[in-house]
Design an enzyme around this catalytic site. Structure first.
Site, mmCIF file in Angstrom:
data_model
loop_
_atom_site.group_PDB
_atom_site.id
_atom_site.type_symbol
_atom_site.label_atom_id
_atom_site.label_comp_id
_atom_site.label_asym_id
_atom_site.label_seq_id
_atom_site.Cartn_x
_atom_site.Cartn_y
_atom_site.Cartn_z
ATOM 1 C CG ASP A 207 -1.959 1.012 1.283
ATOM 2 O OD1 ASP A 207 -2.871 0.903 0.448
ATOM 3 O OD2 ASP A 207 -1.904 1.922 2.123
ATOM 4 C CD GLU A 257 14.354 -14.578 5.364
ATOM 5 O OE1 GLU A 257 13.316 -14.997 5.928
ATOM 6 O OE2 GLU A 257 15.019 -13.615 5.786
HETATM 7 C C1 GLC Z 1 -4.181 3.025 -0.717
HETATM 8 C C2 GLC Z 1 -5.410 2.167 -0.647
HETATM 9 C C3 GLC Z 1 -6.557 3.015 -0.221
HETATM 10 C C4 GLC Z 1 -6.248 3.590 1.139
HETATM 11 C C5 GLC Z 1 -4.925 4.340 1.134
HETATM 12 C C6 GLC Z 1 -4.443 4.616 2.522
HETATM 13 O O1 GLC Z 1 -4.266 3.987 -1.695
HETATM 14 O O2 GLC Z 1 -5.623 1.548 -1.872
HETATM 15 O O3 GLC Z 1 -7.758 2.305 -0.185
HETATM 16 O O4 GLC Z 1 -7.268 4.467 1.521
HETATM 17 O O5 GLC Z 1 -3.919 3.585 0.534
HETATM 18 O O6 GLC Z 1 -4.023 3.434 3.138
#
Ligand code: GLC
Length: 559
Positions: A207, A257
């Site tokens: 993310d 790993e």
């Molecule tokens: C990313 C995710 C989104 C989230 C953001 C903060 O863009 O896809 O859904 O709100 O990160 O974590």
């Protein structure tokens, strides 16, 4: 029974299906999707023919941002199940030859995370506070934030904690940013990566992979000085700094790993030329290419994006990725049903128009649902024919459009609450799936007493239910099944040839005589001469293909 190989390259041309766990299937009927629900529906995934699933966060969370506010990275939210349920899900998927990718959220935790709670308690200057980003407030009474920055969901990005200090959150106030200069944070994420890898997970979706390292040297500049007056996201001292790559080189050692090495894909909204740095083999190995999310329905635009992304992927030796829908974006049926070019002035063709449409509660601009669905099918068959991995989003195989019938008091997305009136948020693509045409939650929930789905499902969902489409040979669901099944048999190496087959037409050829021709225009186009007499394998629309590729249609041929 399919068995999974140890091929380290399994993901390079995989079809990955994104599951938003709270909205996929609800095994206990409480209105919230759960892991057991997914396990109960693995046949759907197997029949669809996907190679892997990516699970959006299912970890303990206050759900301030749909689970992207993680309170415990190594557990399952009790509302969604247990670690045993997780193990059962992985086993059920692996038994059917489907790999599992989980979401890792390294920029921020949830504010309920034990380390954040420790930090609040421990006070100023403590090692606990050093795991997050705390700074003293300004002014005599330290009541002013260290900088006037606007968080990406709106509102101030520095939040006071009552003792003269503020913490940084690039997203929601319940998502405090980690301090990646702190070795404990680095180690803890290695522990998390191993925890899930040891449980059999095949890979990770990372993310906001571009944000973790920040240059917070004093004085803190204004956002305008950092080159991003409206959103903290684009600030050059907070985004895409070289240090993030040290983090990923460390992660790669952990991935390696395992046998096969765990794969990873970066969610990094950076300029396209910066993407290869994340996708290097000694880092994450793959990075999302979101260019099509912002592209209009136009052959030249798609071709340019396809060619440039294949070239970018080559730079790092990665394979590229294709995405038409995900949990953050208005569904592509809706985007493609809006007038071509609408919203381009905002610099985000398609998406901006779609947001405006959702904001207007569907009043404007004009939306042509049939056209949107037809183009969506054509677009999907096109990406499936390109080299690289295709990431599909739950519900697109049902041809779902964005749900706009959500009352303001039923919305959940922080982008709605933190930008009042400006953005309706992302709930419209996160509504629980319809499995049957009847029932309290259209088969989403099962059990004796089924609660309504946690986001309201519109009545038109009945026509799009899995069981309805299952019986209709011409349904979107059956088109996806056929396309994925054919693709598996057709797939060769990662090469592709682009043919010039007329304006408004995108014609690609893959090894073994597999051709894909997409007609982006409103009128039928001649089948390219090289394909005279070629076998028609599949068409995205039900119109006859005889010498012509129908309007807004993709046809696969074998020559
Ligand atoms: C990313 C995710 C989104 C989230 C953001 C903060 O863009 O896809 O859904 O709100 O990160 O974590």
């Amino acid at each position: 029974m399919p068995t999974l190989t140890n091929d380290p390259n399994w993901y390079r041309q995989a079809v990955v299906y994104q599951i938003y766990p709270r909205s996929f299937a609800d095994a206990n009927g409480d209105g919230l999707g759960d892991l057991a629900g997914i396990t109960s529906r693995v046949d759907h995934l197997a029949t669809l023919g996907v190679d892997a699933v990516w699970l959006s966060p299912f970890y303990p969370s206050a759900l301030a941002d749909g689970g992207y506010d993680v309170d415990d990275y190594r557990n399952v939210d009790p509302r969604l199940g247990t670690l045993d349920d997780f193990d059962a899900l992985v086993a059920a998927l692996h038994e059917r030859g489907i790999r599992v990718i989980v979401d890792i959220v390294p920029n921020h935790s949830g504010s309920g995370h034990v380390w954040f709670q420790d930090a609040l308690r421990a006070g100023k200057g403590s090692p606990e506070r050093d795991r997050y980003i705390f700074r003293d407030g300004l002014g005599d009474d330290q009541s002013k934030p260290p900088a006037e920055w606007t968080a990406s969901f709106g509102g101030p990005a520095w939040e006071p904690v009552g003792d003269g200090q503020f913490y940084l959150h690039m997203f929601d106030v319940a998502q405090p940013d980690w301090n990646w200069d702190n070795p404990e944070v680095i180690d803890d994420f290695h522990t998390t990566l191993r925890f899930w890898s040891d449980r059999g997970v095949d890979g990770f979706r990372v993310d906001v992979a571009n944000l973790m390292v920040k240059d917070l040297s004093e004085p803190l500049p204004t956002m305008a000085e950092m080159g991003s007056p409206n959103s903290i996201m684009g600030c050059d001292r907070l985004n895409d700094l070289p240090g993030v790559h040290d983090i990923y080189r460390g992660w790669r050692e952990v991935f390696n790993e395992y046998d096969p090495p765990r794969m990873a894909v970066a969610e990094a909204w950076v300029p396209s030329e910066r993407r290869p740095a994340y996708a290097r083999p000694d880092e994450l190995g793959q990075a999302f290419n979101f260019d099509l999310l912002l592209a209009p329905w136009d052959a030249a635009a798609f071709r340019q994006i396809a060619e440039s992304n294949l070239a970018l992927a080559d730079q790092s030796g990665a394979s590229t990725t294709w995405v038409l829908s995900n949990h953050d974006i208005v569904r592509h049926v809706t985007r493609y049903g809006l007038p071509i070019g609408a919203g381009e002035q905002e610099g985000m063709p398609g998406t901006a128009a779609a947001k405006a449409y959702v904001l207007s509660d569907g009043a404007a601009p004009e939306f042509d649902e049939e056209l949107g669905r037809r183009r969506a099918a054509a677009g999907t068959m096109l990406i499936l024919a390109l080299p690289g991995s295709s990431y599909l989003y739950q519900g697109e195989e049902l041809g779902l459009k964005e749900v706009i019938e959500i009352a303001d008091d039923q919305r959940q997305d922080p982008t709605f609450f933190r930008s009042p009136g400006v953005d309706k948020g992302r709930d419209g693509c996160r509504v629980p799936l319809p499995w049957t045409p009847t029932g309290t939650s259209y088969g989403f929930g099962v059990g004796d007493q089924v609660a309504p789905a946690h986001l309201p499902q519109p009545e038109w969902f009945a026509d799009f239910a899995v069981s309805v489409q299952d019986e209709d040979p011409s349904s979107m669901l059956n088109l996806y099944r056929k396309a994925l099944g054919l693709r598996r048999g057709l797939l060769g190496d990662e090469t592709v040839t682009f043919h010039d087959s007329g304006e408004g037409v995108l014609h690609v050829e893959r090894p073994g005589g597999w051709h894909s021709v997409t007609n982006f225009t409103q009128a039928a186009a001649d089948v390219p001469e090289v394909l005279a007499g070629a076998e028609v394998l599949l068409s995205s629309s039900s119109d006859e293909v005889s010498g012509e590729v129908p309007a807004n249609t993709t046809v696969w041929f074998r020559a």
